[in-house]
Motif scaffolding. Structure first.
Motif, PDB file in Angstrom:
ATOM      1  N   PRO B  49      -8.501  18.524  15.988  1.00 48.87           N
ATOM      2  CA  PRO B  49      -9.713  17.707  15.956  1.00 48.87           C
ATOM      3  C   PRO B  49     -10.250  17.555  14.534  1.00 48.87           C
ATOM      4  O   PRO B  49     -11.111  16.721  14.283  1.00 48.87           O
ATOM      5  CB  PRO B  49     -10.697  18.508  16.822  1.00 48.87           C
ATOM      6  N   HIS B  50      -9.758  18.372  13.620  1.00 50.36           N
ATOM      7  CA  HIS B  50     -10.261  18.374  12.242  1.00 50.36           C
ATOM      8  C   HIS B  50      -9.313  17.621  11.318  1.00 50.36           C
ATOM      9  O   HIS B  50      -8.103  17.611  11.529  1.00 50.36           O
ATOM     10  CB  HIS B  50     -10.382  19.806  11.713  1.00 50.36           C
ATOM     11  N   ALA B  51      -9.885  17.054  10.269  1.00 52.42           N
ATOM     12  CA  ALA B  51      -9.048  16.401   9.263  1.00 52.42           C
ATOM     13  C   ALA B  51      -8.466  17.424   8.293  1.00 52.42           C
ATOM     14  O   ALA B  51      -7.383  17.226   7.743  1.00 52.42           O
ATOM     15  CB  ALA B  51      -9.867  15.369   8.495  1.00 52.42           C
ATOM     16  N   HIS B  52      -9.189  18.496   8.076  1.00 50.44           N
ATOM     17  CA  HIS B  52      -8.730  19.501   7.121  1.00 50.44           C
ATOM     18  C   HIS B  52      -9.339  20.832   7.540  1.00 50.44           C
ATOM     19  O   HIS B  52     -10.563  20.983   7.536  1.00 50.44           O
ATOM     20  CB  HIS B  52      -9.177  19.132   5.702  1.00 50.44           C
ATOM     21  N   ALA B  53      -8.513  21.762   7.931  1.00 49.93           N
ATOM     22  CA  ALA B  53      -9.030  23.060   8.378  1.00 49.93           C
ATOM     23  C   ALA B  53      -7.920  24.094   8.324  1.00 49.93           C
ATOM     24  O   ALA B  53      -6.734  23.771   8.475  1.00 49.93           O
ATOM     25  CB  ALA B  53      -9.571  22.962   9.798  1.00 49.93           C
ATOM     26  N   ARG B  54      -8.348  25.322   8.088  1.00 49.90           N
ATOM     27  CA  ARG B  54      -7.383  26.419   8.119  1.00 49.90           C
ATOM     28  C   ARG B  54      -7.315  26.936   9.556  1.00 49.90           C
ATOM     29  O   ARG B  54      -8.351  27.064  10.220  1.00 49.90           O
ATOM     30  CB  ARG B  54      -7.845  27.531   7.169  1.00 49.90           C
ATOM     31  N   ILE B  55      -6.119  27.188  10.004  1.00 49.84           N
ATOM     32  CA  ILE B  55      -5.958  27.755  11.352  1.00 49.84           C
ATOM     33  C   ILE B  55      -6.049  29.262  11.214  1.00 49.84           C
ATOM     34  O   ILE B  55      -5.243  29.880  10.499  1.00 49.84           O
ATOM     35  CB  ILE B  55      -4.600  27.356  11.952  1.00 49.84           C
ATOM     36  N   THR B  56      -7.029  29.860  11.880  1.00 55.05           N
ATOM     37  CA  THR B  56      -7.138  31.320  11.768  1.00 55.05           C
ATOM     38  C   THR B  56      -6.462  32.030  12.932  1.00 55.05           C
ATOM     39  O   THR B  56      -5.979  33.136  12.788  1.00 55.05           O
ATOM     40  CB  THR B  56      -8.616  31.764  11.643  1.00 55.05           C
ATOM     41  N   SER B  57      -6.446  31.372  14.114  1.00 54.36           N
ATOM     42  CA  SER B  57      -5.687  31.975  15.216  1.00 54.36           C
ATOM     43  C   SER B  57      -5.393  30.929  16.273  1.00 54.36           C
ATOM     44  O   SER B  57      -6.121  29.945  16.413  1.00 54.36           O
ATOM     45  CB  SER B  57      -6.475  33.138  15.833  1.00 54.36           C
ATOM     46  N   ILE B  58      -4.325  31.164  17.012  1.00 55.75           N
ATOM     47  CA  ILE B  58      -3.981  30.316  18.163  1.00 55.75           C
ATOM     48  C   ILE B  58      -3.692  31.249  19.337  1.00 55.75           C
ATOM     49  O   ILE B  58      -2.826  32.128  19.238  1.00 55.75           O
ATOM     50  CB  ILE B  58      -2.737  29.438  17.891  1.00 55.75           C
ATOM     51  N   ASP B  59      -4.427  31.074  20.417  1.00 57.15           N
ATOM     52  CA  ASP B  59      -4.209  31.904  21.603  1.00 57.15           C
ATOM     53  C   ASP B  59      -3.648  31.022  22.714  1.00 57.15           C
ATOM     54  O   ASP B  59      -4.335  30.134  23.227  1.00 57.15           O
ATOM     55  CB  ASP B  59      -5.539  32.544  22.035  1.00 57.15           C
ATOM     56  N   THR B  60      -2.411  31.263  23.084  1.00 57.66           N
ATOM     57  CA  THR B  60      -1.744  30.425  24.076  1.00 57.66           C
ATOM     58  C   THR B  60      -1.627  31.120  25.436  1.00 57.66           C
ATOM     59  O   THR B  60      -1.008  30.570  26.351  1.00 57.66           O
ATOM     60  CB  THR B  60      -0.325  30.048  23.595  1.00 57.66           C
ATOM     61  N   ALA B  61      -2.220  32.303  25.571  1.00 56.84           N
ATOM     62  CA  ALA B  61      -2.002  33.118  26.780  1.00 56.84           C
ATOM     63  C   ALA B  61      -2.413  32.367  28.046  1.00 56.84           C
ATOM     64  O   ALA B  61      -1.668  32.340  29.035  1.00 56.84           O
ATOM     65  CB  ALA B  61      -2.756  34.443  26.662  1.00 56.84           C
ATOM     66  N   ALA B  62      -3.599  31.764  28.025  1.00 56.17           N
ATOM     67  CA  ALA B  62      -4.086  31.090  29.230  1.00 56.17           C
ATOM     68  C   ALA B  62      -3.197  29.903  29.593  1.00 56.17           C
ATOM     69  O   ALA B  62      -2.926  29.650  30.770  1.00 56.17           O
ATOM     70  CB  ALA B  62      -5.534  30.635  29.031  1.00 56.17           C
ATOM     71  N   ALA B  63      -2.734  29.182  28.578  1.00 57.05           N
ATOM     72  CA  ALA B  63      -1.850  28.042  28.843  1.00 57.05           C
ATOM     73  C   ALA B  63      -0.527  28.524  29.426  1.00 57.05           C
ATOM     74  O   ALA B  63       0.003  27.937  30.377  1.00 57.05           O
ATOM     75  CB  ALA B  63      -1.616  27.250  27.562  1.00 57.05           C
TER      76      ALA B  63
END
Lengths: 296, 792
Positions: B49-63
Motif C-alpha cells: 500500500p506504500h510507495a516507499h517503506a521498509r518491511i520490518t516483518s511479514i507474518d504469514t501464519a494466518a494465511a
C-alpha cells in the motif's frame, strides 16, 4: 471468468419474491438491496463494501413504472435509467430528467441501473439526486412499520448516506408537475460516461408577461461540487420574483458558486469546479427559461 | 503485385477478412485465463500500500492456516532460491517479491497459492506486513536533489537516484547554430505517464512436471522466445525443458514484453506445490504495476531563420523510469529511439541529452505503442514546430511544408545518425491538407474567431524508425533482434508458416498468410500461420516496436522465396528443362518461350513428395527455413490534421475531425492497416485529452482503475478520415514499413496542436497533456497545473 476480474469477499444472496419478503430480508444484519448493482458490485469487487447479504429485488416488477398521477409524476424505484430516458411523459414534463439520463454512464449501465439505486447510492457526484432535488421531488420509503415520504432535499444526509434505515426500501419517487415551467440539466465530464466534474440542473416556473417573464419559483440542483443536499438554496431564493433574464441567471450562478464547497481531485481543482458551478447554473437556468417560454 | 494481377493469379495483397476473427467473434478465442488444467491452483499477489517503506516483518501464519491455501511465498522464500530479484530488460534488477523495502505502491510483497481465486484473494487479507514508511520520491524533477531519499539502496554504493545519462547529436555544432540563429524558441513539454491498459490484463499458468522436469508456461507475452531464454537465465532451468506458450492475447501495446513478478511467482508456485498454478492480475493491478509508458519531462529548443527555415533542434530530457529500470529497448539505446526527435525535417544540427532517474513509481517505460520512445520524440518535435510557427506568425502546415525532407534526399542521414529509407513527405502532407480542406478550415476559423468562438486546427507530421533491428547494433539482453521463419509445404500444396512473432490483435494469421500467398501464387486460405509456442516456432524476439512486418514479414517473404527456388528445381525435373529456362509468373514456373508448359506450387509440392527423380539441390520436399537480420530500420511516416472546438466557458473539447494520411510502404492487407490506424488514433485522443497516471505526494497512484484512468469511447472519436501514400521501403523484401504504432505516435501532437491552436486568442503557446476541461480552463486563465501530480 473475465480476465482482470476483481473478486469480492464472501456474500450470501437471496432473491426477494415480494416487497414484504424484501423488507424482511433487509432487516437482517448488514443486508443490502441489489438492483442494477452498477455501483454496489464494483465496490464489493474492490472490497470497499462487504455486505453479508445481497437482497436481489430485480424480481419486484411492481416497482418499475413511470406514470402521471394527478399533479405528480410517479417513478418506481426499480425503473431503469434507460426507461426514464426513453419516457415520453417524463421528457414532456421534466426535460431535466432526459438531459440528466442522457449523460449518465453508458447504454449498458443505463439498461440495468435503476433510479432508486442511483438515489440510494448517494454518491456525491451522481446526477439524479441533483435533478430530483431541483424538481423538489419526494421519495417513498417502505418498511415493516409502514410507509413514509421524505422530500429528496432531506433524503441525502451525507456522502453515500441516506435516511433509508435497516429493513427499509426506497420504492418510489414523486415529482410535482408545475404549470408554466420547464427545466434543464448540464454536465461537464472528462469523457462520456465519466462522473461529472460538475453538473447543474435548473427548474423554473415563470410568471409575468411573456415579453418580460419573472421567476415565480426556481429549483437548482448541483452535483460534485459539495452543495448541501445537492441544492443551491441561496441562488433559488435570490431568483424568486426577479426577471428571468441573463443578468439574474448570471448572478444566481455566482451565488450558487459562492455557497458550494467543491473539493479538488483528479477531475479538477477547486477553483475550476466553483467556476463550473456558476457557469453551468447560469446555462441551465437560461435553457430552462427558454424551454418554459417555448423557445427551445 | 501488379505482375500477379496481370497473370490472373490470386491477388494476395488486398483487404482480406481476418482469418482469426471467426474465432474471436464467436467467443472461441483462447486466452491465458481460459487455460484450465487438472488440479490447477490459483495465485494472488499481496501488494504494497506504500510507495516507499521498509518491511520490518511479514507474518504469514494466518494465511497458511486458511483451509484452502496451499502455499504462501514471500521474498524470503524466493531469496532461498536466489529468485528474490530478477534482471530487467535494461540490465537492472527488479524485486520479484520485496525483501528489504517496497519501492512503489502496488509492488509485489507476497504470493498466495490456493484452491480457488476467491480463497487466494481472501488469504491476502490474513497476511500481516509491518511497514516503516519512508518519504517517497514522487516528482521526477526532485529525484536528483541532494536530500532525495535513495530508492535503490539495495545496490552497494548507490547514493542517489540517477540511472543514466545519454547523449546524441552534436552539442557544439548545435550550439553554434543556436548562437547564430535569427529566431530561437524554447518550451518545457511533459509527456506524462500513461498506461496501455489492454483489454486483457497480464497473467500466466505455470505447469512444472516433476517427472519430466519440463516447465510449461502459458503467458500473456508478446515475446515468447525471449521469455523462455530469460527463464533459463533467471531460474537456472535448462532452456530445452522450458516451453512458453502465448495463446490468444487481448492486446499488448508493449505492456506484455517484459517478465512480471507474477509470472515468476506462478512458476515458483507450481514448483513448490507440484500443481499447475494460474495467476491473472486484476484491472487495478494491471494499471498500477505493469509497464507504464512515457513519463518524459522534456525541454525543447528550436533555432530557425525568420522566414521559417528550421535549422536546429536541441532537447534535454528527464526520464522517470520508476523504481526499477525495466524498460524494454535495445541495449545501446537507454532512451530508445528518441534520437528521431529531429523529425521529418532537414536540419543543420541537433543535440539531445537524456537523464534517467528512479522514482517511487511502477517500473516500465516502454509501452503503449511507443516504438521505443518515438512517441515522445515525435510529440516533442511536432509540438516545438507549432511553438515556432506561433512565434513566427506562420501557418503551421506551411512551416512544415517548407522544412520537410524532399524525395530526392532519401536515403537521408539525420543529424543523429538515423538513415531514413524513403518517403514523399510534401505529397503526403498536401494530400492530408486536401482531404481536410485545410484552406477552407482556416477560413472558417477566421470567421468563428470573429464571433468569439474557439476552433482549432492541428497538424502533425511524423517519421518513425521501426523494425528493430540490425543485430549488429540492436539486442535485448544480448539477444540480437532477428526473427526466424519456417515454411512447410504439404504434398497437396497447402502451407504451414511458423513465425517467431506473436500477434496480440494485429492480424498476423492473415497478413503473413497473404505474404506467403503472394510469393507462391497460392490462396492465403491455404496457408496456416503458427505462432506463440516456443516448441513449434523458430526463435525470434517477438512483436513490439512495429517490428513484425518489417522483420518477420521480411523473413516470411524470404523463406517463401526459398521455397519457390526449391520448387523451381523440382519443376525443372518435372518439365525436363534446366531451372535456368524457367520463369515465374506469380503462380507458376513456366518454360520461357512456351508458357503453356508450367507447373503451379501445389503441383510441384506433390511432385517433390512423389517418386519423381529429383535433381541435385533438393532432398525431397520444398520446406525451407530462414532467419532475417534486418539490414536497416524502416521509416513509416504520417501527416495528420485534427479539428476541434473548445468551449471557453467549460474548457470542454469537441473533436470534430481527424484526418490521417499514412505511408507505411506497401500495404499487404489495407483493411488491417486501417484498423491499426483507427486504434492508434483513438489511443491518441485518449492521451491528448484524458489519460494520465498521476501520483499524490505520498506516491499513491491516482490512475488505478477505469474510474480514474479513462479510455476514450465512440463519443470522443470522430469518424476517422484516412488517406495513404505508398513509398516502398527499398531494403525490405516486399517494401513494407510497419504501421502498428504509427497513429498512436502521430495523433497526440495533432490533437494537442489543434487545442492549442483553438486557444490562440488567449495567447496560449503550450499546455501539457491530458487536456482535460480543467486543464484547458486553467490554461485560458494562464494557470495550467502539473498533470503528473495530484491536482490541488
Amino acid at each position: 471468468m473475465m480476465p482482470g476480474m476483481q473478486v469480492p469477499s464472501h456474500v450470501e444472496y437471496e432473491r426477494a419474491t415480494s416487497l414484504e419478503h424484501a423488507l424482511t430480508l433487509l432487516a437482517g444484519p448488514d443486508a443490502r438491496a441489489l438492483a442494477g448493482g452498477h455501483s454496489l458490485i464494483p465496490m464489493m469487487k474492490l472490497r470497499l463494501a462487504a455486505p453479508e447479504l445481497l437482497v436481489d429485488i430485480n424480481g419486484l416488477t411492481e416497482l418499475s413504472f413511470i406514470r402521471l398521477d394527478g399533479d405528480e409524476l410517479r417513478i418506481g424505484a426499480l425503473t431503469r435509467h434507460a426507461d426514464l430516458l426513453g419516457s415520453a411523459v417524463a421528457g414532456e414534463y421534466f426535460p431535466i430528467l432526459t438531459d440528466a439520463e442522457r449523460v449518465i454512464a453508458d447504454p449498458v449501465v443505463r439498461n440495468w441501473g435503476t433510479i432508486g439505486g442511483s438515489l440510494c447510492q448517494a454518491d456525491p457526484s451522481e446526477d439524479l439526486p441533483a435533478a430530483f432535488a431541483a424538481l423538489r421531488a419526494t421519495v417513498v420509503i417502505r418498511g415493516a412499520g409502514g410507509v413514509r415520504t421524505v422530500p429528496v432535499r432531506e433524503f441525502h444526509v451525507g456522502p453515500y448516506e441516506t435516511v433509508v434505515g435497516p429493513g427499509e426500501l426506497l420504492t418510489e419517487v414523486r415529482v410535482p408537475v408545475l404549470p408554466r415551467s420547464s427545466s434543464a440539466h448540464l454536465k461537464v465530464h472528462r469523457r462520456a460516461g465519466d462522473w461529472p466534474v460538475a453538473a447543474a440542473g435548473a427548474v423554473l416556473r415563470l410568471g409575468g408577461p411573456a415579453a418580460a417573464p419573472v421567476v415565480e419559483a426556481a429549483g437548482i440542483g448541483l452535483t460534485a461540487v459539495g452543495a448541501p443536499h445537492f441544492v443551491a438554496a441561496e441562488a433559488e431564493e435570490f431568483l424568486r420574483g426577479r426577471p428571468a433574464d441573463e443578468e439574474s441567471f448570471a448572478a444566481a450562478g455566482a451565488i450558487a458558486a459562492d455557497h458550494c464547497r467543491p473539493v479538488a481531485d483528479q477531475r479538477g481543482p477547486e477553483d475550476y469546479k466553483r467556476h463550473l458551478a456558476a457557469e453551468l447554473t447560469a446555462r441551465a437556468l437560461r435553457q430552462a427559461a427558454a424551454r418554459a417560454l417555448g423557445e427551445a | 503485385m501488379t505482375a500477379t494481377e496481370q497473370h490472373g493469379a490470386p491477388a494476395a495483397f488486398g483487404p482480406m477478412r481476418r482469418k482469426e476473427d471467426a474465432r474471436f467473434v464467436r467467443g472461441r478465442g483462447s486466452y491465458v485465463d481460459d487455460i484450465v488444467l487438472p488440479g490447477m491452483l490459483h495465485g494472488a499477489v499481496l501488494r504494497s500500500p506504500h510507495a516507499h517503506a521498509r518491511i520490518t516483518s511479514i507474518d504469514t501464519a494466518a494465511a497458511e492456516a486458511h483451509p484452502k491455501v496451499k502455499a504462501v511465498i514471500t521474498g524470503q522464500t524466493l531469496a532461498g532460491l536466489n529468485l528474490a530479484w530478477m534482471p530487467t530488460l535494461s540490465n537492472d534488477t527488479q524485486a520479484v517479491l520485496a525483501t528489504d523495502k517496497v519501492r512503489f505502491q502496488g509492488q509485489e510483497v507476497a504470493f498466495v497459492v490456493a484452491e480457488d481465486r476467491y480463497s487466494a484473494r481472501d488469504a491476502l487479507e490474513l497476511i500481516e506486513v509491518d511497514y516503516e514508511a519512508l518519504p517517497a520520491v514522487v516528482d521526477a524533477r526532485r529525484a536528483l536533489d541532494a536530500d532525495a531519499p535513495v530508492i535503490r539502496d539495495d545496490v552497494d554504493g548507490r547514493t542517489d537516484n540517477h540511472i543514466f545519462d545519454w547523449e546524441t547529436g552534436a552539442a557544439a555544432r548545435t550550439e553554434e547554430v543556436f548562437r547564430d540563429a535569427e529566431v530561437t524558441v524554447a518550451e518545457d513539454i511533459l509527456y506524462p505517464r500513461v498506461h496501455p491498459a489492454p483489454l486483457e490484463t497480464c497473467g500466466a499458468v505455470a505447469d512444472f512436471d516433476k517427472v519430466t522436469g519440463k516447465l510449461t508456461v502459458w503467458e500473456t507475452t508478446q515475446a515468447p522466445h525471449a521469455h523462455r531464454t530469460l527463464y533459463a537465465i533467471v531460474a537456472g532451468l535448462p532452456e530445452h525443458k522450458i516451453r512458453v506458450i502465448s495463446p490468444d492475447i487481448g492486446g499488448g501495446f508493449g505492456g506484455k514484453v517484459g517478465i512480471y513478478p507474477g509470472y515468476v511467482c506462478a512458476v515458483v508456485g507450481s514448483i513448490v506445490t507440484g500443481k499447475p498454478v494460474k495467476w491473472v492480475e486484476d484491472r487495478s493491478e494491471n494499471l498500477m504495476s505493469t509497464a507504464f509508458a512515457r513519463d518524459f519531462h522534456m525541454r525543447g529548443e528550436v533555432a530557425a531563420s525568420r522566414d521559417g527555415r528550421i535549422r536546429a533542434v536541441r532537447v534535454s530530457v528527464l526520464a522517470d523510469h520508476g523504481a526499477f529500470n525495466g524498460t524494454a529497448q535495445p541495449t545501446k539505446y537507454p532512451a530508445g529511439f528518441f534520437g528521431v526527435f529531429t523529425g521529418s525535417y532537414d536540419l543543420e544540427a541537433a543535440d539531445c541529452k537524456v537523464t534517467g532517474v528512479y522514482t517511487n513509481k511502477a517500473p516500465g517505460g516502454v509501452a503503449y505503442a511507443c516504438s521505443f520512445r518515438i512517441t515522445e520524440a515525435v510529440y516533442l518535435v511536432e509540438r516545438m514546430v507549432d511553438v515556432l510557427a506561433y512565434r513566427l506568425g506562420m501557418d503551421p502546415a506551411e512551416l512544415r511544408m517548407r522544412n520537410l525532407l524532399r524525395p530526392d534526399q532519401f536515403p537521408y542521414s539525420s543529424q543523429t545518425g538515423w538513415v531514413y529509407d524513403s518517403g514523399d513527405y510534401q505529397r503526403q502532407l498536401a494530400l492530408a491538407m486536401e482531404l481536410a480542406g485545410y484552406q477552407e478550415l482556416r477560413a472558417e476559423q477566421r470567421e468563428r474567431r470573429e464571433r468569439g468562438e474557439l476552433m482549432g486546427i492541428g497538424v502533425s507530421f511524423f517519421t518513425e524508425a521501426v523494425g528493430a533491428g540490425p543485430r549488429k547494433h540492436m539486442d535485448i539482453l544480448g539477444l540480437g533482434m532477428a526473427d526466424g521463419a519456417d515454411l512447410q509445404m504439404h504434398p497437396t500444396g497447402k502451407a504451414v508458416l511458423r513465425i517467431s512473432v506473436q500477434t496480440q490483435g494485429q492480424g498476423h494469421e492473415t497478413t503473413f498468410a497473404q505474404i506467403v500467398a503472394n510469393e507462391l501464387g497460392i490462396p492465403a486460405d491455404d496457408v496456416e500461420v503458427v505462432h506463440g509456442d516456443t516448441d513449434s516456432t523458430p526463435f525470434g524476439l517477438g512483436t513490439y516496436g512495429s517490428r513484425s512486418t518489417p522483420v518477420s514479414g521480411a523473413a516470411t517473404a524470404v523463406v517463401a522465396r526459398k521455397v519457390r527456388e526449391r520448387a523451381r528445381i523440382v519443376a525443372s525435373a518435372m518439365l525436363e528443362v534446366s531451372p535456368d529456362d524457367l520463369e515465374w509468373d506469380g503462380a507458376r514456373w513456366f518454360v520461357r518461350g512456351d508458357p503453356d508448359q508450367g507447373k503451379t506450387i501445389p503441383e510441384i509440392a506433390f511432385a517433390a513428395h512423389s517418386s519423381l527423380e529429383l535433381p541435385d539441390g533438393v532432398e525431397g520436399h520444398l520446406d525451407a527455413q530462414t532467419v532475417y537480420n534486418p539490414p536497416s530500420l524502416t521509416y513509416p511516416s504520417g501527416a495528420y490534421i485534427c479539428v476541434v472546438e473548445v468551449d471557453p466557458g467549460t474548457g470542454g473539447v469537441k473533436l470534430r475531425r481527424l484526418v490521417a494520411v499514412d505511408d507505411c510502404g506497401v500495404r499487404i492487407n489495407p483493411m488491417i492497416v486501417e484498423g491499426q490506424v483507427h486504434g492508434g488514433l483513438a489511443d491518441g485522443v485518449g492521451m491528448a485529452l484524458m489519460q494520465v497516471i498521476a501520483f499524490d505526494s505520498d506516491g499513491n497512484c491516482l490512475g488505478g482503475s477505469f474510474m480514474d484512468y479513462l479510455l476514450p469511447t465512440a463519443m470522443e472519436c470522430p469518424s476517422w478520415e484516412l488517406g495513404e501514400t505508398v513509398t516502398p521501403s527499398p531494403h525490405h523484401p516486399i517494401g513494407a514499413k510497419g504501421v502498428g504504432e504509427s497513429a498512436t505516435v502521430g495523433s497526440p501532437p495533432a490533437v494537442v496542436n489543434a487545442v492549442i491552436d483553438a486557444l490562440r486568442p488567449y495567447g496560449v503557446r503550450h499546455a501539457d497533456m491530458p487536456l482535460t476541461p480543467a486543464q484547458i480552463w486553467r490554461t485560458i486563465q494562464g494557470r495550467p497545473f502539473r498533470t503528473d501530480l495530484a491536482i490541488t
